[in-house]
Design a protein around this motif. Structure first.
Motif, PDB file in Angstrom:
ATOM      1  N   GLY A   1       0.730  -1.334   0.210  1.00 23.67           N
ATOM      2  CA  GLY A   1       0.179   0.376  -0.075  1.00 23.67           C
ATOM      3  C   GLY A   1       0.847   1.247  -0.292  1.00 23.67           C
ATOM      4  O   GLY A   1       2.222   1.328  -0.008  1.00 23.67           O
ATOM      5  N   SER A   2      -0.281   2.687   0.700  1.00 24.78           N
ATOM      6  CA  SER A   2       1.228   3.412   0.125  1.00 24.78           C
ATOM      7  C   SER A   2       0.861   4.399   1.293  1.00 24.78           C
ATOM      8  O   SER A   2      -0.301   4.448   2.239  1.00 24.78           O
ATOM      9  CB  SER A   2       0.477   4.322  -0.319  1.00 24.78           C
ATOM     10  N   ALA A   3       1.223   5.526   1.886  1.00 23.04           N
ATOM     11  CA  ALA A   3       1.351   6.244   3.382  1.00 23.04           C
ATOM     12  C   ALA A   3       1.592   7.272   2.972  1.00 23.04           C
ATOM     13  O   ALA A   3       3.249   8.470   2.643  1.00 23.04           O
ATOM     14  CB  ALA A   3       2.154   4.828   4.434  1.00 23.04           C
ATOM     15  N   LEU A   4       1.343   8.300   3.673  1.00 25.37           N
ATOM     16  CA  LEU A   4       1.561   9.596   3.684  1.00 25.37           C
ATOM     17  C   LEU A   4       1.937  10.170   5.595  1.00 25.37           C
ATOM     18  O   LEU A   4       0.634   9.840   6.232  1.00 25.37           O
ATOM     19  CB  LEU A   4       0.291  10.344   3.135  1.00 25.37           C
ATOM     20  N   VAL A   5       2.672  10.549   5.278  1.00 25.59           N
ATOM     21  CA  VAL A   5       3.584  10.601   6.912  1.00 25.59           C
ATOM     22  C   VAL A   5       3.816  12.247   7.148  1.00 25.59           C
ATOM     23  O   VAL A   5       4.865  13.044   6.574  1.00 25.59           O
ATOM     24  CB  VAL A   5       4.791   9.560   7.248  1.00 25.59           C
ATOM     25  N   GLN A   6       3.084  12.807   8.260  1.00 23.40           N
ATOM     26  CA  GLN A   6       3.061  13.428   8.526  1.00 23.40           C
ATOM     27  C   GLN A   6       3.977  13.652   9.541  1.00 23.40           C
ATOM     28  O   GLN A   6       4.346  13.284  10.626  1.00 23.40           O
ATOM     29  CB  GLN A   6       2.268  14.886   9.095  1.00 23.40           C
ATOM     30  N   ILE A   7       5.615  14.266  10.105  1.00 22.82           N
ATOM     31  CA  ILE A   7       6.552  14.725  11.251  1.00 22.82           C
ATOM     32  C   ILE A   7       7.060  15.873  11.052  1.00 22.82           C
ATOM     33  O   ILE A   7       7.491  16.867  10.193  1.00 22.82           O
ATOM     34  CB  ILE A   7       7.856  13.806  10.473  1.00 22.82           C
ATOM     35  N   GLY A   8       6.240  16.507  12.661  1.00 19.57           N
ATOM     36  CA  GLY A   8       6.239  17.852  12.615  1.00 19.57           C
ATOM     37  C   GLY A   8       5.957  18.925  11.083  1.00 19.57           C
ATOM     38  O   GLY A   8       4.119  17.975  11.168  1.00 19.57           O
ATOM     39  N   GLU A   9       6.807  20.070  10.741  1.00 16.66           N
ATOM     40  CA  GLU A   9       5.607  20.314   9.423  1.00 16.66           C
ATOM     41  C   GLU A   9       6.043  20.036   8.441  1.00 16.66           C
ATOM     42  O   GLU A   9       5.224  19.580   7.108  1.00 16.66           O
ATOM     43  CB  GLU A   9       6.258  21.724   9.985  1.00 16.66           C
ATOM     44  N   LYS A  10       6.321  18.759   8.779  1.00 21.78           N
ATOM     45  CA  LYS A  10       7.189  18.040   6.707  1.00 21.78           C
ATOM     46  C   LYS A  10       5.986  17.486   6.620  1.00 21.78           C
ATOM     47  O   LYS A  10       5.312  16.218   7.554  1.00 21.78           O
ATOM     48  CB  LYS A  10       8.229  17.557   7.430  1.00 21.78           C
ATOM     49  N   GLU A  11       5.740  16.972   5.331  1.00 21.57           N
ATOM     50  CA  GLU A  11       4.897  15.681   4.723  1.00 21.57           C
ATOM     51  C   GLU A  11       5.563  14.225   3.680  1.00 21.57           C
ATOM     52  O   GLU A  11       6.369  14.978   2.486  1.00 21.57           O
ATOM     53  CB  GLU A  11       3.806  16.028   3.953  1.00 21.57           C
TER      54      GLU A  11
ATOM     55  N   GLU B   1      -1.407   8.031   7.702  1.00 25.78           N
ATOM     56  CA  GLU B   1      -2.381   8.115   7.191  1.00 25.78           C
ATOM     57  C   GLU B   1      -2.452   7.144   5.983  1.00 25.78           C
ATOM     58  O   GLU B   1      -1.290   6.963   5.183  1.00 25.78           O
ATOM     59  CB  GLU B   1      -2.715   9.971   5.857  1.00 25.78           C
ATOM     60  N   ASN B   2      -3.469   6.382   5.055  1.00 24.93           N
ATOM     61  CA  ASN B   2      -3.591   5.606   3.880  1.00 24.93           C
ATOM     62  C   ASN B   2      -4.471   6.354   3.419  1.00 24.93           C
ATOM     63  O   ASN B   2      -5.334   6.496   3.017  1.00 24.93           O
ATOM     64  CB  ASN B   2      -4.456   4.071   4.330  1.00 24.93           C
ATOM     65  N   PRO B   3      -3.320   6.763   1.773  1.00 26.34           N
ATOM     66  CA  PRO B   3      -4.348   8.011   1.008  1.00 26.34           C
ATOM     67  C   PRO B   3      -4.986   7.081   0.030  1.00 26.34           C
ATOM     68  O   PRO B   3      -6.314   7.528  -0.842  1.00 26.34           O
ATOM     69  CB  PRO B   3      -3.549   8.627   0.402  1.00 26.34           C
TER      70      PRO B   3
END
Length: 476
Positions: free
Chosen positions: A413-423, A443-445
Motif C-alpha cells: 500500500g501507500s502511506a502519507l506521513v506527517q512529521i512535524g511540519e514535513k510530509e 495516513e492511508n491515501p
C-alpha cells in the motif's frame, strides 16, 4: 418497529478469546461457513444477529438500533458494514448499568418514531437456528405486544442447566422469574415442564413499557429520561447518540427482570421453538464446531492419540495424548487449559488476572482501532515490533511520544506521513524515522489497506505514552 440490538455483554467466560476491548459478540469465535465471502468479522455473533434479523427489517419496514459501549462503536460499525447491513442509529454507553437502563433508553429512542412504536430488543451474542420458526415466534410476540403485553421469550430446557435464569409460565402468562438455580432445583424445573430458560429477548410497545416503568420503577425512568434528554441535546448527530457519563452516574444498575418484569402483571411468554444457544461458555461454543468421530472439535491442525471430546482452538498445531473433556484455547498471547465442564469458572479467574496481568483481560495481541488494527509481533523491555494495518482513506491521530522513537517500514500500500511540519509519501519497501517528542501522523491515501511494520525503541513502550494532538475519532 424498531429492532434494538443490545451489545453490552463482556463475555468473560470465553476468555481468552473475549476481552474488554473485544467482547464475545464482536470476537470471531464461530467457524467459517462453506463458500463464505468476507473476513473474520462475519464469524462474529453480532454479524449473525444482524443477518438473522435482516428479513424482519425488510418485511416490517423496521429500523436497526444498536446499543453498545462507546469503546466498541467502531467495531460494531465495521462489522455491520462488512455484513452489508445498515444501522439506522447507535446509542453509545460509557458505563455498564445492566439491561433495565439499556431497555429504557431504547424505548425512549423508539418512542420518537411513534408513541405506539413496537420495540424488539435482542441480545447480540446468541445463536439461533431454524430462522423460519424464529420469525414465526417473533410474529406471535408482535401480536401480543400490540395488545399491550410485555413479551419475553422462553426456551424449552433440554437439560438442568444452572447457567440460565428461568421463567415459569402457564398458558403464555408469566407467573415467576427465577435466578440461576442449583442443580437439584434445575432438575425439578426440567421435570415439571412449566419452566423455560430465560432468553433475554423482549418485545413490547414503547409506550406500554414506559408506562409500566412509571408504575413500578419511577425513579429509574426519571433518571434515564433526564440522562437521555441531556445527551440528546449534546449529540450533534441524531444517528449517533453518546449517553453522557455525568448524566448517567446516578442511574441504578439493575436488570430488567428485577426492575420491571417480576412486578408487572402484563408479562407474556412466547415459547421459542427454534434452536437456541447463548454461547455462554466453551461447552456451548463447542456445539457450533464440527467434531471428529471421537468428539474432538478443533479449528486448526490437531493430532490426537487416545483423546476424546476435547475442544481445541489454536492457530498452532496441537497434539494430545490420553486426554479427554478438555478445553485448550490458544489466543496467541496466552493459553487456557481446563476441563470443559469447569470452564464456567473462568469468571472466577478474571479478578486474579486483572491484578496480575491486566492487559490480558483488556486487549489481544491484535488490537482493533477505528482506523484499522495493530498486532504486536515481538516485544522486550526496550523494543517492540508491530504490524499496523490502516484502512483505505483513514488516518491515525496526530500524536507524539515522550519515551520512544519509531521506525516505519511500508510493506504494502501507500502511506502519507506527517512529521512535524514535513510530509513524506512512502511506497512499499520505503521507510522513515520518527524521533522521540516529534508530532507525527500516519495516513492511508490509497484504495487498498496500508500494511506497515513499526519498530519502537525506548525505555517505556506502553500504549499510554501517546499524546493525541488531533483525532478524527474524538478520542482523548
Amino acid at each position: 418497529m424498531t429492532i434494538s440490538i443490545l451489545c453490552g455483554g463482556s463475555g468473560t467466560r470465553l476468555w481468552p478469546l473475549s476481552r474488554e476491548l473485544l467482547p464475545k459478540q464482536f470476537a470471531p469465535i464461530l467457524p467459517s461457513t462453506p463458500h463464505q465471502e468476507g473476513g473474520d468479522s462475519l464469524n462474529t455473533l453480532f454479524a449473525h444477529t444482524l443477518k438473522r434479523n435482516q428479513s424482519l427489517v425488510k418485511s416490517h419496514n423496521a429500523t436497526f438500533n444498536v446499543i453498545t459501549n462507546d469503546k466498541h462503536f467502531f467495531l460494531a460499525k465495521d462489522i455491520a458494514q462488512d455484513a452489508g447491513i445498515a444501522i439506522d442509529s447507535f446509542l453509545l454507553e460509557s458505563f455498564a448499568k445492566n439491561t433495565a437502563p439499556a431497555l429504557c433508553f431504547a424505548a425512549l429512542k423508539a418512542s420518537e418514531s411513534s408513541s405506539d412504536e413496537i420495540l424488539l430488543a435482542l441480545p447480540s451474542d446468541h445463536l439461533i437456528k431454524d430462522e423460519e420458526s424464529y420469525r414465526s415466534c417473533i410474529h406471535k410476540a408482535l401480536d401480543l405486544a400490540q395488545k399491550g403485553f410485555l413479551v419475553t421469550f422462553g426456551i424449552k430446557p433440554t437439560s438442568p442447566h444452572i447457567g440460565y435464569g428461568y421463567i415459569k409460565a402457564q398458558d403464555g402468562i408469566v407467573e415467576q422469574f427465577v435466578e440461576k438455580p442449583d442443580l437439584a432445583t434445575a432438575q425439578k424445573y426440567l421435570q415439571s415442564g412449566k419452566y423455560f430458560w430465560n432468553s433475554g429477548m423482549f418485545c413490547f410497545r414503547a409506550d406500554v413499557f414506559l408506562r409500566e416503568l412509571q408504575v413500578h420503577a419511577p425513579e429509574l425512568l426519571e433518571s434515564c429520561t433526564k440522562a437521555y434528554e441531556k445527551s440528546k441535546q449534546s449529540s450533534p448527530n441524531p444517528q449517533i447518540m453518546r449517553l453522557e457519563p455525568k448524566a448517567c452516574e446516578n442511574i441504578q444498575e439493575i436488570s430488567i427482570d428485577y426492575a420491571l418484569m417480576e412486578k408487572s402483571s402484563k408479562v407474556a411468554c412466547v415459547e421459542g421453538t427454534f434452536v437456541w444457544n447463548d454461547v455462554g461458555g466453551f461447552e456451548a461454543l463447542k456445539e457450533e464446531w464440527q467434531a471428529d468421530e471421537r468428539g474432538n472439535a478443533t479449528k486448526g491442525a490437531y493430532v490426537a492419540l487416545d483423546s476424546t471430546n476435547n475442544f481445541i482452538l489454536s492457530d498452532k498445531l496441537v497434539a494430545t495424548i490420553g486426554v479427554e473433556n478438555l478445553a485448550i484455547i490458544n489466543s496467541g498471547d496466552c493459553l487456557l487449559i481446563a476441563p470443559l465442564a469447569q470452564t464456567q469458572r473462568i469468571k472466577e479467574l478474571i479478578p486474579t488476572l486483572k491484578a496480575t496481568h491486566p492487559e490480558l483481560t483488556q486487549i489481544h495481541n491484535t488490537a482493533h482501532r477505528p482506523w484499522g488494527t495493530y498486532s504486536v509481533l515481538l516485544e522486550s523491555s526496550t523494543y517492540k515490533i508491530k504490524q499496523i494495518v490502516v484502512k483505505p482513506k483513514h488516518r491515525l491521530s496526530l500524536q507524539k511520544h515522550f519515551h520512544r522513537n519509531e521506525h516505519w517500514i511500508v510493506v504494502s500500500g501507500s502511506a502519507l506521513v506527517q512529521i512535524g511540519e514535513k510530509e513524506v509519501f512512502l511506497k512499499a519497501n520505503e521507510s522513515t524515522y520518527i524521533p522521540m517528542g516529534a508530532s507525527h501522523r500516519l495516513e492511508n491515501p490509497g484504495k487498498i489497506p496500508l500494511v506497515l511494520i513499526e519498530v519502537q525503541m525506548g525505555e517505556y513502550l506502553g500504549e499510554d505514552d501517546i499524546v493525541r494532538l488531533e483525532d478524527d475519532y474524538k478520542r482523548h
